[in-house]
Design a protein around this motif. Structure first.
Motif, mmCIF file in Angstrom:
data_model
loop_
_atom_site.group_PDB
_atom_site.id
_atom_site.type_symbol
_atom_site.label_atom_id
_atom_site.label_comp_id
_atom_site.label_asym_id
_atom_site.label_seq_id
_atom_site.Cartn_x
_atom_site.Cartn_y
_atom_site.Cartn_z
ATOM 1 N N UNK A 169 -43.295 -11.363 -55.993
ATOM 2 C CA UNK A 169 -44.532 -12.027 -56.384
ATOM 3 C C UNK A 169 -44.177 -13.343 -57.071
ATOM 4 N N UNK B 266 -44.690 -16.823 -58.911
ATOM 5 C CA UNK B 266 -45.708 -17.246 -59.860
ATOM 6 C C UNK B 266 -45.388 -18.616 -60.437
ATOM 7 N N UNK B 267 -46.408 -19.262 -60.968
ATOM 8 C CA UNK B 267 -46.217 -20.524 -61.673
ATOM 9 C C UNK B 267 -46.402 -20.261 -63.163
ATOM 10 N N UNK B 268 -45.346 -20.417 -63.925
ATOM 11 C CA UNK B 268 -45.427 -20.098 -65.343
ATOM 12 C C UNK B 268 -46.325 -21.093 -66.069
ATOM 13 N N UNK B 269 -47.107 -20.600 -66.998
ATOM 14 C CA UNK B 269 -47.961 -21.451 -67.830
ATOM 15 C C UNK B 269 -47.608 -21.157 -69.285
ATOM 16 N N UNK C 197 -48.652 -22.300 -76.420
ATOM 17 C CA UNK C 197 -49.684 -21.634 -77.188
ATOM 18 C C UNK C 197 -51.057 -22.156 -76.778
ATOM 19 N N UNK D 43 -59.280 -19.681 -65.652
ATOM 20 C CA UNK D 43 -60.479 -19.480 -66.448
ATOM 21 C C UNK D 43 -60.245 -19.868 -67.900
ATOM 22 N N UNK E 127 -61.381 -18.790 -72.120
ATOM 23 C CA UNK E 127 -62.044 -17.896 -73.062
ATOM 24 C C UNK E 127 -63.019 -18.741 -73.886
ATOM 25 N N UNK F 43 -56.339 -20.205 -68.640
ATOM 26 C CA UNK F 43 -55.764 -18.864 -68.640
ATOM 27 C C UNK F 43 -55.632 -18.383 -67.199
ATOM 28 N N UNK F 44 -54.545 -17.669 -66.943
ATOM 29 C CA UNK F 44 -54.331 -17.084 -65.621
ATOM 30 C C UNK F 44 -53.605 -18.048 -64.707
ATOM 31 N N UNK F 45 -52.389 -17.722 -64.331
ATOM 32 C CA UNK F 45 -51.624 -18.595 -63.443
ATOM 33 C C UNK F 45 -51.342 -17.954 -62.106
ATOM 34 N N UNK F 46 -52.029 -16.861 -61.807
ATOM 35 C CA UNK F 46 -51.784 -16.104 -60.579
ATOM 36 C C UNK F 46 -52.833 -16.411 -59.527
ATOM 37 N N UNK G 245 -54.573 -12.419 -53.153
ATOM 38 C CA UNK G 245 -54.763 -12.458 -54.607
ATOM 39 C C UNK G 245 -56.212 -12.131 -54.920
ATOM 40 N N UNK G 246 -56.398 -11.320 -55.950
ATOM 41 C CA UNK G 246 -57.742 -10.844 -56.244
ATOM 42 C C UNK G 246 -58.125 -11.106 -57.696
#
Lengths: 199, 248
Positions: free
Chosen positions: B1, B3-6, B9, B45, B47, B105-108, B238-239
């Motif tokens: 899998x 991924x792109x790291x984010x 802080x 997204x 928060x 938020x969310x890098x997937x 991806x879901x």
């Protein structure tokens, strides 16, 4: 200090319901997964604990479900903000699964069917704090919720409770799992609101 | 899998509502000015945090609808009748009001404009929002990658971004297929996501499309299983799912 949202009063909970900061009460059971639900058959299911020295301890479904099981009643907290109170599970304590495992590791990478991973400190899986659960509310755990078996570590945010779990790799050094690599917190204590790295 | 790291802080930022527009009877887009916004990838997204005068606060997550555009950010919020946060965002907030948020938020669940694979997007209801960010990012990058969108709505009036999607499908390599689960326009069938609908709209497996599915759990489960059943690589799917009670 937070700024006040003009005209917002919010929906308060009954005084006896205490939730971790930033969480709201959920009565359904939302599903969160990064991809399709992997088809996992109990006929071929395996659970393997691999030590830092490469020693493997393996259970098939029949062996696993023959182990002493416990009933667990617990609150669960998802990093996407919902908390669900008083959920009922049945599963095998990690104390049982780790009982015959000799290790000096301090960390664990949980691995799942479908490729998901998540990292945890090994002590957080001991002393009655974690299980591999295979029943939810008296029925076999539904595939959407991680069936046939998932990790259950309810004192941490629920992404640590890996669905479709198939093994634990014991590690002497911590490494990032799937969401942790994407910026989510390495530990994930809901009461300290450790959602993302740096929280 | 892959991924792109984010890393880094995620601090709370104070956004200001600069405009709002109705998308449907129950969905509204908030146009926010967010000084210090670090930028985002299409599909991510934020928060959002609301705080009452006595310090009580509530948080929820909302998908970003806009392509990366400096300090400007658009969220499309579906109003939940008995929700705690969405009625405030869609009915109480006015231009000029501040809003605390943090992200991205969310890098997937993200689409990279440099990606060359054809893209299949499947949206159920307000699950269109992060996929719209991808469609907009695709246009902003003038990407030549073909996009196909399958958008399941209860009835035509529930379709968010309908006119923009119509325009973009003329101007860019975007194909839009609607599925109407309750009421269809005259001459159109009523029906849910199905093997036939997937076969008609999806790329063949040999095209190795990147697949993004977002919506309620039932829609996402069904669509993902149909695509896997049709031979698509589960690792390419991806879901992002909404909960059954949808209190957002």
């Amino acid at each position: 200090m937070s700024i006040v949202s003009r005209g917002f009063s919010g929906r308060r909970r009954p005084g006896d319901v205490k939730l971790p900061p930033g969480q709201y009460l959920e009565t359904g059971f939302p599903v969160l997964s990064a991809g399709p639900t992997p088809p996992v058959k109990t006929a071929t299911w395996q659970f393997t604990i691999k030590t830092e020295l490469g020693q493997q301890h393996r259970w098939d479904w029949q062996q696993f479900t023959s182990l002493p099981a416990e009933q667990i009643t617990t609150d669960i907290h998802c990093v996407t903000k919902w908390s669900k109170l008083g959920t009922h599970w049945r599963g095998v304590s990690l104390d049982t699964l780790l009982g015959g495992v000799r290790t000096n590791a301090g960390y664990v990478m949980a691995r799942s069917y479908g490729g998901y991973t998540t990292n945890l400190p090994l002590p957080d899986l001991r002393d009655g704090k974690a299980w591999v659960a295979y029943e939810y509310e008296g029925a076999p755990l539904h595939p959407e919720h991680g069936g046939p078996a998932r990790l259950l570590v309810p004192h941490l945010y629920f992404w640590k409770s890996a669905k479709w779990v198939t093994g634990l790799d014991l590690m002497t050094h911590d490494q990032h799992g799937f969401w942790e690599e994407l910026g989510y917190h390495d530990y994930g204590d809901p009461w300290r609101e450790q959602r993302y790295q740096g929280d | 899998m892959a991924r792109a790291a984010v890393p880094g802080r995620l601090n709370w930022l104070v956004a200001t509502l600069s405009a709002a527009r109705d998308e449907t009877a129950t969905a509204k887009t908030l146009v926010l000015d967010v000084p210090g916004w670090p930028g985002h990838l299409a599909g991510q997204h934020v928060d959002v945090k609301l705080t009452a005068e006595d310090g009580y606060s509530a948080q929820r997550s909302y998908s970003i609808a806009s392509a990366p555009d400096g300090a400007r950010l658009e969220l499309t919020v579906q109003r939940i009748a008995d929700g705690e946060v969405s009625p405030y965002l869609t009915e109480v907030m006015e231009p000029g009001d501040p809003l605390e948020l943090r992200g991205p938020i969310g890098g997937w669940f993200v689409w990279n404009p440099r990606s060359t694979a054809p893209v299949l997007l499947l949206a159920g209801g307000s699950g269109i929002v992060p996929l719209m960010a991808m469609i907009r990012a695709h246009a902003a990058a003038a990407s030549k990658v073909p996009l196909r969108l399958v958008y399941s709505v209860r009835n035509p009036a529930d379709a968010i971004y309908a006119s923009e999607l119509s325009e973009r499908s003329v101007a860019s390599p975007l194909t839009v297929t609607y599925l109407y689960t309750r009421t269809a326009p005259p001459g159109m069938p009523v029906g849910r996501i199905s093997a036939a609908a997937v076969a008609a709209a999806a790329w063949p497996t040999q095209a190795r499309p990147a697949i993004f599915i977002c919506g309620p759990t039932g829609f996402v489960e069904t669509a993902a299983n149909l695509l896997v059943g049709a031979g698509h690589d589960p690792a390419a799917i991806k879901t992002e799912r909404f909960g059954p009670t949808g209190d957002a």
